[in-house]
Write a protein that holds these residues in place. Structure first.
Motif, PDB file in Angstrom:
ATOM      1  N   GLY A 214      11.873  -9.690  55.974  1.00 11.92           N
ATOM      2  CA  GLY A 214      13.185 -10.260  55.709  1.00 11.92           C
ATOM      3  C   GLY A 214      13.699 -11.116  56.857  1.00 11.92           C
ATOM      4  N   TYR A 215      13.059 -11.008  58.015  1.00 12.22           N
ATOM      5  CA  TYR A 215      13.517 -11.752  59.192  1.00 12.22           C
ATOM      6  C   TYR A 215      12.414 -12.661  59.724  1.00 12.22           C
ATOM      7  CZ  TYR A 215      17.477  -8.669  58.992  1.00 12.22           C
ATOM      8  OH  TYR A 215      18.593  -7.991  58.569  1.00 12.22           O
TER       9      TYR A 215
ATOM     10  N   SER B  95      12.053 -15.659  59.328  1.00 13.85           N
ATOM     11  CA  SER B  95      12.541 -16.970  59.745  1.00 13.85           C
ATOM     12  C   SER B  95      12.811 -17.043  61.242  1.00 13.85           C
ATOM     13  CB  SER B  95      13.803 -17.330  58.960  1.00 13.85           C
ATOM     14  OG  SER B  95      14.816 -16.385  59.226  1.00 13.85           O
TER      15      SER B  95
ATOM     16  N   ASN C 231      12.055 -21.090  48.878  1.00 14.41           N
ATOM     17  CA  ASN C 231      13.364 -20.433  48.737  1.00 14.41           C
ATOM     18  C   ASN C 231      13.384 -18.998  49.235  1.00 14.41           C
ATOM     19  OD1 ASN C 231      14.785 -22.521  47.730  1.00 14.41           O
ATOM     20  ND2 ASN C 231      14.670 -21.899  45.579  1.00 14.41           N
ATOM     21  N   ILE C 232      12.350 -18.275  48.889  1.00 11.89           N
ATOM     22  CA  ILE C 232      12.384 -16.835  49.185  1.00 11.89           C
ATOM     23  C   ILE C 232      11.977 -16.561  50.628  1.00 11.89           C
ATOM     24  CG2 ILE C 232      10.052 -16.469  48.297  1.00 11.89           C
ATOM     25  CD1 ILE C 232      10.976 -13.851  47.146  1.00 11.89           C
TER      26      ILE C 232
ATOM     27  N   MET D  79      15.850  -1.680  61.175  1.00  7.16           N
ATOM     28  CA  MET D  79      17.060  -2.474  61.084  1.00  7.16           C
ATOM     29  C   MET D  79      18.241  -1.622  61.545  1.00  7.16           C
ATOM     30  SD  MET D  79      18.694  -3.737  57.515  1.00  7.16           S
ATOM     31  CE  MET D  79      17.595  -5.056  57.113  1.00  7.16           C
TER      32      MET D  79
ATOM     33  N   ARG E 136       7.990 -10.437  52.888  1.00 12.72           N
ATOM     34  CA  ARG E 136       8.419  -9.199  52.235  1.00 12.72           C
ATOM     35  C   ARG E 136       7.320  -8.430  51.494  1.00 12.72           C
ATOM     36  NH1 ARG E 136      12.785 -12.750  52.059  1.00 12.72           N
ATOM     37  NH2 ARG E 136      14.839 -11.873  52.461  1.00 12.72           N
TER      38      ARG E 136
ATOM     39  N   ILE F 164       7.814  -4.356  51.590  1.00 16.94           N
ATOM     40  CA  ILE F 164       8.788  -3.633  50.763  1.00 16.94           C
ATOM     41  C   ILE F 164       8.484  -3.838  49.283  1.00 16.94           C
ATOM     42  CG2 ILE F 164      10.620  -3.577  52.481  1.00 16.94           C
ATOM     43  CD1 ILE F 164      11.936  -5.917  50.916  1.00 16.94           C
TER      44      ILE F 164
ATOM     45  N   VAL G  94       6.829  -8.678  47.551  1.00 17.09           N
ATOM     46  CA  VAL G  94       7.874  -9.488  46.926  1.00 17.09           C
ATOM     47  C   VAL G  94       7.556 -10.985  46.964  1.00 17.09           C
ATOM     48  CG1 VAL G  94      10.301 -10.155  47.077  1.00 17.09           C
ATOM     49  CG2 VAL G  94       9.639  -7.787  47.446  1.00 17.09           C
TER      50      VAL G  94
ATOM     51  N   ILE H  52      23.240  -6.626  53.341  1.00 16.95           N
ATOM     52  CA  ILE H  52      22.104  -6.991  54.180  1.00 16.95           C
ATOM     53  C   ILE H  52      20.836  -6.429  53.563  1.00 16.95           C
ATOM     54  CG2 ILE H  52      21.019  -6.639  56.419  1.00 16.95           C
ATOM     55  CD1 ILE H  52      23.826  -6.622  57.634  1.00 16.95           C
ATOM     56  N   LYS H  53      20.929  -5.190  53.081  1.00 19.51           N
ATOM     57  CA  LYS H  53      19.751  -4.531  52.542  1.00 19.51           C
ATOM     58  C   LYS H  53      20.169  -3.422  51.606  1.00 19.51           C
ATOM     59  CE  LYS H  53      15.849  -1.733  54.279  1.00 19.51           C
ATOM     60  NZ  LYS H  53      15.898  -0.640  53.321  1.00 19.51           N
TER      61      LYS H  53
ATOM     62  N   SER I 267      16.176  -1.910  47.195  1.00 19.21           N
ATOM     63  CA  SER I 267      15.366  -2.810  46.380  1.00 19.21           C
ATOM     64  C   SER I 267      15.125  -4.156  47.037  1.00 19.21           C
ATOM     65  CB  SER I 267      16.061  -3.051  45.031  1.00 19.21           C
ATOM     66  OG  SER I 267      17.258  -3.798  45.218  1.00 19.21           O
ATOM     67  N   VAL I 268      15.884  -4.480  48.068  1.00 14.89           N
ATOM     68  CA  VAL I 268      15.839  -5.855  48.561  1.00 14.89           C
ATOM     69  C   VAL I 268      16.281  -5.940  50.013  1.00 14.89           C
ATOM     70  CG1 VAL I 268      18.220  -6.403  47.917  1.00 14.89           C
ATOM     71  CG2 VAL I 268      16.527  -8.224  47.923  1.00 14.89           C
ATOM     72  N   ILE I 269      15.727  -6.922  50.717  1.00  9.85           N
ATOM     73  CA  ILE I 269      16.317  -7.345  51.989  1.00  9.85           C
ATOM     74  C   ILE I 269      16.837  -8.748  51.724  1.00  9.85           C
ATOM     75  CG2 ILE I 269      15.897  -7.948  54.391  1.00  9.85           C
ATOM     76  CD1 ILE I 269      13.730  -5.796  54.414  1.00  9.85           C
ATOM     77  N   CYS I 270      18.130  -8.927  51.872  1.00  6.94           N
ATOM     78  CA  CYS I 270      18.745 -10.183  51.462  1.00  6.94           C
ATOM     79  C   CYS I 270      18.294 -11.343  52.342  1.00  6.94           C
ATOM     80  CB  CYS I 270      20.261 -10.055  51.526  1.00  6.94           C
ATOM     81  SG  CYS I 270      20.876  -8.902  50.318  1.00  6.94           S
ATOM     82  N   ASP I 271      18.462 -12.524  51.791  1.00 14.11           N
ATOM     83  CA  ASP I 271      18.105 -13.736  52.500  1.00 14.11           C
ATOM     84  C   ASP I 271      19.013 -13.892  53.719  1.00 14.11           C
ATOM     85  OD1 ASP I 271      16.580 -16.506  51.323  1.00 14.11           O
ATOM     86  OD2 ASP I 271      17.888 -16.697  53.056  1.00 14.11           O
ATOM     87  N   LYS I 272      18.396 -14.051  54.872  1.00 11.95           N
ATOM     88  CA  LYS I 272      19.127 -14.160  56.138  1.00 11.95           C
ATOM     89  C   LYS I 272      20.125 -15.323  56.086  1.00 11.95           C
ATOM     90  CE  LYS I 272      19.566 -13.422  60.630  1.00 11.95           C
ATOM     91  NZ  LYS I 272      20.779 -12.668  60.897  1.00 11.95           N
TER      92      LYS I 272
ATOM     93  N   GLN J 289      15.805 -12.572  43.598  1.00 17.59           N
ATOM     94  CA  GLN J 289      15.015 -13.035  44.732  1.00 17.59           C
ATOM     95  C   GLN J 289      13.583 -13.372  44.320  1.00 17.59           C
ATOM     96  OE1 GLN J 289      13.942 -10.221  48.062  1.00 17.59           O
ATOM     97  NE2 GLN J 289      15.056 -11.708  49.269  1.00 17.59           N
TER      98      GLN J 289
ATOM     99  N   HIS K 177      17.039 -17.975  47.084  1.00 20.62           N
ATOM    100  CA  HIS K 177      17.780 -17.390  48.200  1.00 20.62           C
ATOM    101  C   HIS K 177      18.737 -16.374  47.596  1.00 20.62           C
ATOM    102  CE1 HIS K 177      16.372 -20.393  51.065  1.00 20.62           C
ATOM    103  NE2 HIS K 177      16.664 -21.341  50.187  1.00 20.62           N
TER     104      HIS K 177
END
Lengths: 346, 358, 331
Positions: free
Chosen positions: A18-19, A21, A42-43, A72, A205, A208, A211, C245-246, C249-254, C287, C294
């Protein structure tokens, strides 16, 4: 950069799920001029393209995941401590007293607190779940909150060194070592020898739930795909067969979720080119990005090749450089193989 | 040899290889740091380094000099090689008290005084662990150390049964403005560093000492074999100041109010599981700390024990007092201590001895 | 807001049976948007067209379905046996009024003598006051669904009732549409009222695939760490819009998280960050559908989720709406 250096420089990048970037710039710098194009979708998949120069060329997808497991920040405890949750499968057996790197507004180091002797009952070896552990930072509380807001990623501290017999030890070879093999293997091939445009995806991802690979494959719409991930190598703590030991070369997975014919042809390719490999039976889901790519669009023929790895998901993952070299060689041959292209290019 | 000071000195000591019974490297380094600031030094038959600084001046009774011993231990917890398996993995046993929870997955340095081999404690991936396995640490006797050897004979060519090992851990400054120190073996090596710097302070200030002071850097504190006792029997002191460390449980302790806190100064204890300390000396210490404005705290629990137990009961008995520096995550690869506490410890001992009330 | 919430809460609609709530929402959303349609799964999608040249597609998503029970068997005694749809909290569900899609009232009760901790679908039944199977069958058919009785109450400064999860998200979407209808809208906005979220995020996946948005934002409830015995969590009711943030099910787009925080600060919108350790949302499907988007989420902090007394703060909801509008207009 030789393969070992490439493995280390990619693996040491911070890319907690998730990080990813955070390391885009450094990644692009490492890739240099090895590819013709690069973009982030995008993802958050990092995609690098090497063109073969022909018009309407078929497309080969090479997928490795860029993300690494980590943690985290979820809260704070008085005295300069952080609370965290895991991102991906973090082994709490390894955490007490381990050193971590915290990627807040500044990058600072931290240490997982241990149980003090006074609190330890004799013979107690129970492990606390991660939400009951804290990371010591040595910073004043108010400053720490400012420096490391909720959601700040945390990773293992990476130190790389060689043990006997060229066994390389360090963090996050899962799956950036495979990524290094892919890059090295692709770079070794002249554009003119490519049978297709090669799309190397450093996927997001995976840790997790695989993804990123699906959307990447959907966007690229390749003719066929090679997914590469690490696989657990036998160590004495494991019971049963001594499967996929390090030193056995590329491990080619035979699985219902991957394409049987492509798999067989890949094995044959290894045979012909003298690349060390072993077949591995994966009768169920593979737990890798190959699960995602195979079912995208009309179905993308996928082969899964794995790199044996000891101590997966620890700060001391161990691989054998010879195995990595074999995997890099396979990538080179795979993208040059006219035989495979004839069967699988649309 | 180059002389080191302050946290750099602690760092150098921290990174030395010196599990109990194999302290030669540490002893050698310590001698290189003190050879020019004491009146005499030797390594005794148990491996302890003992340095003497003679008293002088008006308060000094040259005919029957009082003898004060200051001691700290050089050794650290570690592992010993127990066996090899056919795949070249190494089986180990702990030297001293190591919580298995801080050993799993760690980097180790194995060998003896001369050789060094890197290894890692292998760890089955989380994917392969049963839910039950995830709840408990792997017992040390079941751990496997991987040095990269493919076979037993390859491993045996490098190492032997009885060879020892310690955590591989670089010393570094830690936290805001590098106020804290992080490294292995800080529990013994910070007191050792303090003793070296105290000796230098005496020498540099040309202070007339009211008594003969013996500085003993001892071996094997982490095990039951007491080299400290040997040192005390050799020196036959009138009183001893035992420098050690105390676990700062303020991080995660259930009752933080009782815990020794990092940064709150030297911990003075009245009693622990090994010894009940001399009441007069302890009171004196508190008084001197107050006078000399040295930061201190009282250890409110009686857990742990120090080398004092062996000095107190040596020969006819010795008056002892324990001064301890707070250390978090003791006996792990990443101990954390406050450099302010280190300074307090040095000042404390300096004040105690020069006050001539011991 | 309260009126819309009451109207929506009063349309019982478990996962897979969202018809009634869908019709109700249609009435609110249609006048505010340019186009409304329902897809094959039953997702209700309303489109508000943007005017900017480089406009992007933004999907805003809240789920219409709620947890409940489905009738599997009617006993000779007239008692009704059920299976669960979604994650039922039996502590709350037992000894409470339930109502069927046909409006039949009943009470949900465990078999006598079952210890509280062992209550599950197999040992509860619904008593609708019928004297035997024959009479019960006149009112209830196999496959009918029941839900705990809907309610909305003002309690102090909070709003309490059920199912806040996720009717309050639907209300937020309607309010966002309302605000956007008053101004020029920059981007194309797809309001998606999704189906079958409570049984594993099913509806939004196909909707997201079809829409292929650049940005996907979910509106759902999130747990809080501000009640006795709650798991430690830095999120509280009344603390403002929760920027996810999380979750599990997901880690959101930064990028989305950072943009939202920036906009909240700029526009003085009360916000907090949310890391939810258990529970998933439509964010995950947005996502990963198609070529990916995003994705992020703006959550409404909610106490006692999946009980009959889910509690929210209307200030938080307003903050969510304001933040969403700012995001849609500025991304």
């Amino acid at each position: 950069m030789n393969l070992k250096e490439l493995i280390i420089s990619l693996s040491s990048l911070m890319s907690v799920t998730g990080y990813e970037s955070y390391s885009t710039d450094k990644l692009v710098e490492i890739m240099g001029k090895k590819f013709d194009e690069s973009y982030v979708d995008n993802i958050g998949n990092h995609i690098f393209v090497k063109k073969c120069g022909k018009e309407n060329a078929p497309r080969i997808l090479i997928d490795c995941h860029f993300d690494e497991i980590g943690m985290m920040v979820t809260g704070y405890k008085k005295g300069g401590f952080l609370k965290v949750t895991n991102v991906g499968g973090v082994d709490t057996r390894l955490l007490p007293s381990s050193e971590v790197v915290i990627f807040g507004k500044e990058t600072i180091s931290g240490i997982f607190a241990t149980t003090p002797e006074s609190d330890r009952r004799f013979g107690d070896d129970s492990l606390k779940p991660i939400d009951q552990l804290v990371i010591d930072t040595g910073y004043p509380d108010d400053e720490l909150k400012e420096l490391c807001p909720l959601g700040t990623p945390v990773s293992y501290k990476g130190e790389y060194h060689l043990l006997k017999n060229d066994k390389l030890v360090g963090k996050a070879f899962d799956d950036k070592a495979c990524g290094a093999c892919a890059v090295y293997g692709i770079d070794a091939v002249d554009s003119l020898d490519l049978v297709a445009d090669v799309y190397f995806v450093f996927a997001t991802r995976e840790e997790i739930g695989c993804v990123g690979a699906g959307p990447a494959a959907y966007g690229i719409d390749p003719d066929y795909a090679l997914v590469m991930d690490v696989t657990n190598s036998w160590i004495p703590e494991m019971t049963g067969m001594k499967w996929t030991a390090i030193g056995t070369g590329v491990s080619i997975d035979i699985s219902p979720v991957t394409n049987r014919k492509l798999t067989k042809m890949t094995a044959k390719l290894c045979e012909e080119k003298g690349i060390k490999y072993t077949l591995r039976a994966s009768p169920g889901s593979t737990g890798t990005d190959a699960n995602s790519t195979g079912t995208v669009r009309e179905g993308i023929p996928t082969v899964l090749c794995s790199l044996p790895l000891r101590n997966m998901h620890t700060a001391n993952e161990l691989l054998l450089l010879d195995d990595a070299k074999a995997l890099a060689d396979l990538v080179s041959e795979f993208i040059k193989s006219k035989e495979i292209a004839e069967v699988f290019a649309r | 040899m180059k002389k080191y000071y302050g946290t750099e000195l602690v760092g150098k000591l921290s990174e030395l290889f010196g599990p109990s019974g194999c302290e030669g490297n540490v002893a050698e380094f310590i001698i290189s740091q003190i050879d020019d600031c004491c009146d005499a030094y030797c390594t005794d038959r148990a491996g302890n380094v003992i340095a003497k600084m003679c008293g002088s001046g008006l308060e000094y009774n040259a005919a029957e000099p009082r003898k004060v011993m200051v001691c700290a231990h050089m050794d650290e917890v570690g592992v010993m090689i127990r066996d090899f398996d056919e795949d070249g993995y190494i089986k180990i046993a702990p030297i001293g008290s190591i919580d298995p929870r801080v050993l799993c997955g760690r980097n180790l340095v194995l060998g003896d005084e001369d050789k060094r081999i890197e290894g890692i404690v292998a760890s089955k991936a989380i994917h392969m662990q049963s839910p039950e396995e995830r709840k408990h640490a792997t017992p040390i006797y079941k751990m496997n150390v991987d040095i990269g050897a493919n076979t037993e004979s390859e491993a045996r060519a490098e190492l032997d049964i009885g060879d020892v090992g310690v955590f591989a851990s670089n010393f570094s400054l830690f936290g805001k403005d590098g106020r804290y120190m992080k490294g292995k073996a800080l529990d013994g090596r910070i007191p050792c560093a303090a003793m070296i710097e105290i000796m230098r302070s005496f020498r540099e200030s040309a202070k007339a000492l009211p008594c003969d002071v013996y500085f003993a850097f001892t071996c094997c504190e982490e095990t039951s074999f007491s080299a400290t006792r040997v040192a005390a029997q050799t020196i036959k002191p009138d009183a001893a100041i035992v420098l050690d460390s105390v676990e700062a449980g303020d991080a995660v302790s259930g009752e933080p109010s009782c815990a020794v806190k990092l940064g709150e100064g030297v911990a003075i204890s009245f009693a622990d599981r090994g010894a009940i300390y001399d009441r007069r000396l302890t009171e004196l210490a508190i008084q001197e700390a107050e006078n000399g404005n040295v930061k201190y705290q009282i250890k409110k629990t009686t857990s742990g024990k120090t080398g004092a137990v062996n000095i107190q009961r040596a020969c006819e008995g010795v008056k002892v007092i324990s001064l301890a520096v707070p250390v978090r995550y003791m006996h792990s690869a990443s101990c954390v201590a406050d450099s302010e506490d280190y300074i307090s410890l040095k000042n404390f001992v300096y004040t105690m001895i020069t006050a001539n009330k011991i | 807001m309260l009126n819309i919430l009451k109207a929506l809460n009063n349309c019982p609609s478990i996962s897979g049976r969202e018809h009634s709530i869908s019709n109700k929402i249609m009435g609110y959303i249609a006048p505010l948007t340019d186009k409304v349609y329902e897809d094959a799964m039953g997702n209700l999608i309303a489109v508000k067209c943007g005017s900017a040249e480089d406009k992007k597609k933004i999907m805003l998503c809240a789920h219409m379905d709620e947890i409940g029970f489905m009738v599997t068997h009617i006993e000779e005694s007239g008692m009704i046996r059920v299976t669960t749809i979604g994650g039922i909290n039996f502590v709350s569900a037992c000894f409470s009024y339930v109502v069927s899609e046909r409006g039949v009232k009943g009470v949900l009760v465990p078999n006598a003598g079952v210890p509280a901790a062992e209550i599950k679908a197999e040992n509860v039944y619904i008593d609708i006051g019928a004297k035997d199977k024959k009479e019960a069958e006149k009112k209830v058919k196999l496959g009918d669904f029941f839900v705990a009785e809907p309610s909305v109450e003002k309690i102090g400064k909070r709003i309490c009732g059920r199912p806040m999860d996720d009717r309050i998200g639907c209300v937020a979407l309607i309010k966002i549409a309302e605000k956007l209808s008053e101004t020029e809208c920059k981007n194309d906005v797809y309001f998606c009222f999704s189906v079958q979220e409570e049984v594993g995020i099913r509806g939004s996946l196909t909707a997201a695939f079809a829409i292929a948005a650049d940005y996907g934002i979910a509106f759902d409830v999130t747990a809080t760490g501000d009640t006795p015995g709650s798991k430690p969590m830095e999120c509280s009711i009344g603390g403002g819009a929760a920027i996810k943030i999380k979750d599990s099910s997901v880690i959101c787009d930064k990028l989305v998280v950072d943009k939202m925080i920036e906009l909240a600060k700029e526009n003085d919108i009360k916000y907090q960050c949310e890391i939810l350790l258990a529970g998933g949302t439509d964010t995950a499907s947005m996502q990963r559908a198609g070529a990916g988007a995003h994705a992020g989420a703006i959550s409404i902090p909610t106490r006692y989720i999946h009980s009959n007394v889910e509690m929210i703060d209307s200030g938080d909801v307003n903050a969510c709406v304001d933040l969403a509008v700012a995001f849609v207009q500025n991304v």
